[in-house]
Design a protein around this motif. Structure first.
Motif, PDB file in Angstrom:
ATOM      1  N   TYR A  35      -2.890   8.596  14.196  1.00 40.00           N
ATOM      2  CA  TYR A  35      -2.128   7.953  13.112  1.00 40.00           C
ATOM      3  C   TYR A  35      -1.853   6.471  13.433  1.00 40.00           C
TER       4      TYR A  35
ATOM      5  N   ARG B  37       0.840  -1.205   0.000  1.00 42.19           N
ATOM      6  CA  ARG B  37       0.000   0.000   0.000  1.00 42.19           C
ATOM      7  C   ARG B  37       0.863   1.239   0.000  1.00 42.19           C
TER       8      ARG B  37
ATOM      9  N   ARG C 162       7.638   1.742   3.439  1.00 42.52           N
ATOM     10  CA  ARG C 162       7.501   3.176   3.693  1.00 42.52           C
ATOM     11  C   ARG C 162       8.858   3.723   4.124  1.00 42.52           C
TER      12      ARG C 162
ATOM     13  N   LEU D  60       9.826   6.390   9.527  1.00 49.44           N
ATOM     14  CA  LEU D  60       8.812   5.737  10.358  1.00 49.44           C
ATOM     15  C   LEU D  60       9.331   4.455  11.003  1.00 49.44           C
TER      16      LEU D  60
ATOM     17  N   GLU E 255      -4.814   8.958   4.142  1.00 45.86           N
ATOM     18  CA  GLU E 255      -4.775   9.067   5.602  1.00 45.86           C
ATOM     19  C   GLU E 255      -5.181  10.485   6.005  1.00 45.86           C
TER      20      GLU E 255
ATOM     21  N   ALA F 178       0.276   5.180   1.310  1.00 43.18           N
ATOM     22  CA  ALA F 178      -0.694   5.781   2.239  1.00 43.18           C
ATOM     23  C   ALA F 178      -0.397   7.253   2.525  1.00 43.18           C
ATOM     24  N   PRO F 179      -0.581   8.110   1.533  1.00 45.88           N
ATOM     25  CA  PRO F 179      -0.267   9.529   1.756  1.00 45.88           C
ATOM     26  C   PRO F 179      -1.315  10.248   2.612  1.00 45.88           C
ATOM     27  N   SER F 180      -0.895  11.318   3.265  1.00 44.40           N
ATOM     28  CA  SER F 180      -1.818  12.188   4.005  1.00 44.40           C
ATOM     29  C   SER F 180      -2.064  13.434   3.158  1.00 44.40           C
TER      30      SER F 180
ATOM     31  N   VAL G 254      -3.480   3.297  11.354  1.00 45.93           N
ATOM     32  CA  VAL G 254      -2.570   2.528  10.488  1.00 45.93           C
ATOM     33  C   VAL G 254      -2.655   1.027  10.789  1.00 45.93           C
TER      34      VAL G 254
HETATM   35  N1  GLU Z   1       0.396   8.783   6.100  1.00 44.52           N
HETATM   36  C1  GLU Z   1       1.776   8.669   6.463  1.00 44.52           C
HETATM   37  C2  GLU Z   1       2.561   9.766   5.781  1.00 44.52           C
HETATM   38  O1  GLU Z   1       2.107  10.336   4.810  1.00 44.52           O
HETATM   39  C3  GLU Z   1       2.386   7.336   6.078  1.00 44.52           C
HETATM   40  C4  GLU Z   1       1.947   6.265   6.968  1.00 44.52           C
HETATM   41  C5  GLU Z   1       2.526   4.895   6.704  1.00 44.52           C
HETATM   42  O2  GLU Z   1       3.021   4.621   5.603  1.00 44.52           O
HETATM   43  O3  GLU Z   1       2.443   4.068   7.601  1.00 44.52           O
HETATM   44  O4  GLU Z   1       3.656  10.056   6.235  1.00 44.52           O
END
Ligand code: GLU
Length: 291
Positions: A206, A7, A224, A228, A43, A9-11, A210
């Motif tokens: 968050y 996946r 990712r 993180l 997200e 998963a952008p914010s 997640v």
């Molecule tokens: N939404 C997060 C971001 O844009 C990424 C979260 C993830 O990949 O777990 O930094």
């Protein structure tokens, strides 16, 4: 055999930059190479900073880049009820507590402690840990404050949660993007202190969203950014106490700006939209990020 599932998963609280492009393209490459699936997740739980305009721009930039994902796209803001169910469980099991101190309260408390020569722990991002006193507030006092509409956040009682699992936790981390060699990394949620898992107005954070989504979407491989990496320890603990499956992880290198620093959402030239407008082609973006 079950398909591997990746996946991106952008914010939608800013525009995509070259770092996002690298992450999205790497997920796509791995999904293709393994005959797996690629999902897109928006997200957007932070309803004050995320906007439909940013989301539209992200989708448009990703399409332009040549990313193809399965529909429907999951938008976290449409799933608050699912997060609430998980939060209710944590409340029932007394693994979270309402934390009432404002940022100012926390700052003052810590300044006072440090004035008296005591060291105060900070998380890997440099943010001071939440002081412990709300953990021991009597139930009656908690109820009184909540009834009076005092602002609060639900914080994970990390010590209690770790005691509940009763064993050291680890996650599987791949050594590189070939996803062959792997190692076990010790999860150290205690390095973050009692993290926020939900707010008074939003039944998630968050971390909670997640782990719930990675489980509900059947994500087998979380790929990712390196930024993180250590937050994964918190997520591993949440998976364990909520009985959720654990994906494997690969935390990739970050694309740095010309000054050698991490790219931020206040972009300048590294923004994909700016590159597009300047006539840069998707293939050039691929090359710029190292494909
Ligand atoms: N939404 C997060 C971001 O844009 C990424 C979260 C993830 O990949 O777990 O930094």
């Amino acid at each position: 055999m079950t398909l591997l599932t990746f996946r991106f998963a952008p914010s939608p609280n800013g525009e995509l930059h070259l770092g996002h492009a690298y992450s999205a393209l790497l997920n796509q490459k791995l999904a293709k190479a393994t005959g797996g699936r690629l999902l897109l997740r928006i997200e957007d739980i932070d309803t004050t900073r995320c906007t439909p305009e940013f989301e539209a721009a992200i989708l448009s930039d990703l399409k332009w880049l040549g990313l193809d994902w399965e529909e429907p796209v999951r938008r976290q803001s449409q799933h608050f009820a699912e997060y609430q169910t998980m939060l209710d469980r944590l409340i029932r099991e007394e693994l979270v507590y309402p934390a009432f101190m404002s940022r100012g309260d926390i700052r003052a408390f810590i300044a006072d402690t440090e004035k008296r020569g005591r060291h105060w722990p900070r998380d890997p991002d440099g943010v001071p840990h939440y002081p412990a006193q709300d953990k021991t507030l009597p139930t009656k006092e908690r109820k009184r404050r909540i009834a009076e509409n005092a602002p609060f956040a639900w914080r994970l009682d990390v010590e209690a949660a770790m005691a509940r699992t009763g064993k050291p936790l680890a996650w599987t981390e791949f050594a590189d993007e070939t996803l062959v060699a792997m190692r076990l990394v010790e999860a150290r949620p205690q390095d973050w202190g009692d993290v926020i898992v939900a707010r008074r107005e939003i039944p998630t954070s968050y971390h909670l969203a997640v782990v719930v989504d990675d489980a509900l979407q059947g994500i087998s491989h979380v790929v990712r950014g390196q930024d993180l990496f250590s937050a994964t320890g918190v997520q591993r603990l949440l998976q364990e106490i909520l009985g959720l499956p654990q994906p494997s992880y690969f935390h990739h290198r970050l694309v740095l700006g010309p000054d050698g620093r991490k790219l931020s959402k206040s972009l300048g030239d590294s923004g994909l939209a700016a590159q597009r407008e300047a006539g840069v082609q998707p293939d050039e973006i691929r090359r710029m990020v190292g494909f």
